[in-house]
Design a protein around this motif. Sequence first.
Motif, PDB file in Angstrom:
ATOM      1  N   LEU A  60       0.824  -1.208   0.000  1.00 50.25           N
ATOM      2  CA  LEU A  60       0.000   0.000   0.000  1.00 50.25           C
ATOM      3  C   LEU A  60       0.858   1.258   0.000  1.00 50.25           C
ATOM      4  O   LEU A  60       0.450   2.287  -0.532  1.00 50.25           O
ATOM      5  N   VAL A  72       3.586   1.570  -1.694  1.00 47.62           N
ATOM      6  CA  VAL A  72       3.914   1.802  -3.109  1.00 47.62           C
ATOM      7  C   VAL A  72       2.753   2.502  -3.802  1.00 47.62           C
ATOM      8  O   VAL A  72       2.927   3.481  -4.542  1.00 47.62           O
ATOM      9  N   THR A  73       1.548   2.020  -3.526  1.00 47.61           N
ATOM     10  CA  THR A  73       0.382   2.659  -4.131  1.00 47.61           C
ATOM     11  C   THR A  73       0.295   4.118  -3.695  1.00 47.61           C
ATOM     12  O   THR A  73       0.003   5.002  -4.501  1.00 47.61           O
ATOM     13  N   ARG A 121       2.714   6.081  -2.815  1.00 41.80           N
ATOM     14  CA  ARG A 121       3.719   6.906  -3.484  1.00 41.80           C
ATOM     15  C   ARG A 121       3.306   7.242  -4.903  1.00 41.80           C
ATOM     16  O   ARG A 121       3.642   8.296  -5.425  1.00 41.80           O
ATOM     17  N   ASN A 122       2.568   6.324  -5.524  1.00 42.56           N
ATOM     18  CA  ASN A 122       2.180   6.583  -6.900  1.00 42.56           C
ATOM     19  C   ASN A 122       1.087   7.637  -7.014  1.00 42.56           C
ATOM     20  O   ASN A 122       0.823   8.127  -8.104  1.00 42.56           O
ATOM     21  N   ARG A 168       2.917  10.727  -8.189  1.00 44.30           N
ATOM     22  CA  ARG A 168       3.681  10.729  -9.433  1.00 44.30           C
ATOM     23  C   ARG A 168       2.869  11.417 -10.524  1.00 44.30           C
ATOM     24  O   ARG A 168       1.655  11.536 -10.428  1.00 44.30           O
TER      25      ARG A 168
END
Lengths: 411, 176
Positions: free
Chosen positions: B13, B15-16, B18-19, B22
């Motif tokens: 989660l 990683v999600t 952080r995206n 982006r």
Amino acid sequence: MSSPLHEQMPWHRRAPGTERGSRRPDPHLDLGKYDPEADLMALNMGPQHPSTHGVFRVKMFLDGEVIIKAVPYPGYLHRGVEKLCEKLTYIQLTPIVDKHDYVAPMTNEQAINVAIEELVGVEVPRRARWLRTILAEMQRIASHLLWLGTFTLDIGGTIGGGASVMMYTFRERELILDCFEALTGGRFHYNTHTVGGNRHDVPSGWDAMVKRAMRTIGARLSEYEAECSDNEIFLMRTRNVGIIDQYLAMELGLTGPNLRASGVDHDLRRDEPFHAYDEIDVGVAVARSGDCYARYQVRMAEIKESVRLVNLLIDGIPTGPIAALRGAKSPIAIKAKSGQVYSAIETPRGELGTYIIGGGDQKGAAAYRLKIRPPSLHAVAALPYALVGHTISDVVTILGSLDPIMGEVDR
Amino acid sequence: MRIPYVTGSGRALWVTFRNFFRRRVTEGIRPQESREKRYKASFALVHNDKGEEACIGCDLCAKICPSAVITVTSAGKRVSPVDGKKRGYCEDFTLDLQACIYCELCVQVCPTDAIVMLRVQEEPGYSREDLVLTMDKLYANGREKPLYWGKGSLLMEMQDPKRSRLSPPEPAEGAS
Ligand code: SF4
Ligand code: SF4
């Protein structure tokens, strides 16, 4: 026997490295001799199942929820590519073979051109060989990224949102397609190789673009790992699922990551170098366990290795011409009146071989017979062994982990 | 619940999360202008620098086309009204876009750089005939729409086995 609690099945989850032949499922199991008490069911998966990576049908015989026999039926995507290749001349083949493995078109082009070059005896200039190596490695990254995305989608997404990994890998794959677009003008069907070299030289600023893409992809690999291999659910779905032991892998003729995941250290890039692979050291990733997780590990390691190779190669592209022959002005520019040749290169899926007998139509400008040896066909042949003993929910995991491309299986 | 589930899910989660910050890449359709210089989409026939139709009806492009979608009818040779030299003319030229595989071979073989590709796609049509490019349509494309970077002589020069230059021949911006 027909308990859905398949973990209690005695022959489920075989230990890796089982003895040759022992406990290996029989793909020709006679259902008439199967336990008459059992409640058998035949189930067709496909041909229009979204997780079969194309049009493909597996007929499965189930005892409860457990597969006791699986019969793959490829052929729904047959387009007669081999026959078409015999009718067109050598110059015209490159854009045609782009289409059979539609996830890695670049390596298809290379395979057929390497074979034709061997048949007519053309030496490819060094610059073109380096360029081909770079393109092959970039294509490998793009293909493995697409595989990772669809594989995680197949197993129901990963935690962090259903299709999130697929979204991320497609985003990164786009960077590579952009590089290909800058080089060839096409995003998918490039026609950038020709007999004797390449058709497009690198535009100015291309190497910086490639390096930028490689930096991004290299940095994001750890994020995929956080979503996949750090994730208990992913491990449970892939570990000890779809084991293909070493002997079986070799008997079936598996190549590429599928073979290396079963513990066979074989890679044409290192063992029979083509392009410029004889000038560089290729690290070959091998895993031992032969299950879906091993295939995942091998492919992830290959992405890492390819990123390293591209970064290494892009700095050292030699100068010089990119083609050994003048650009073709007519379809019958290349002729081979006789001779036959088999040549193979390592594509993202394994050994893509091309067998050509020269001296066909149009005074020898077309092949008399052309045969393509697709690695995916052999991957599909592993299904009757790998599926047996697993439940329906594992079918897409196993099929996805083998990474077959149906356009290539059926040609 | 076992601990690995919690930590593993937490990492995923993260990683999600952080995206979220982006740059978004799925926003809208990428405009044609921001495509790479070599992007190829449709076809055009061009006039040469003397203002004449450049196609001489030599049939080379029709012969090499792997999909056999080009039909050329030659009008034979006659004296050019512009510079008084004898040259071939093309009477009719059709290119059926529906089966074209954008292989660029027709561009490569053209001896007079007559057929080139465009940076923009054809408008979608309501019938199959709308996607058959006739000679008139092709010349209109050549006048009105942005041409791509290449032409036959450029592609041939890049493949010249005697060439030793590092960088390819780069056409000027908006070359025609
Ligand atoms: S680009 Fe299209 S029209 Fe031109 S040769 Fe290829 S298939 Fe034929
Ligand atoms: S477009 Fe070029 S290759 Fe085709 S007929 Fe005209 S001059 Fe010949």
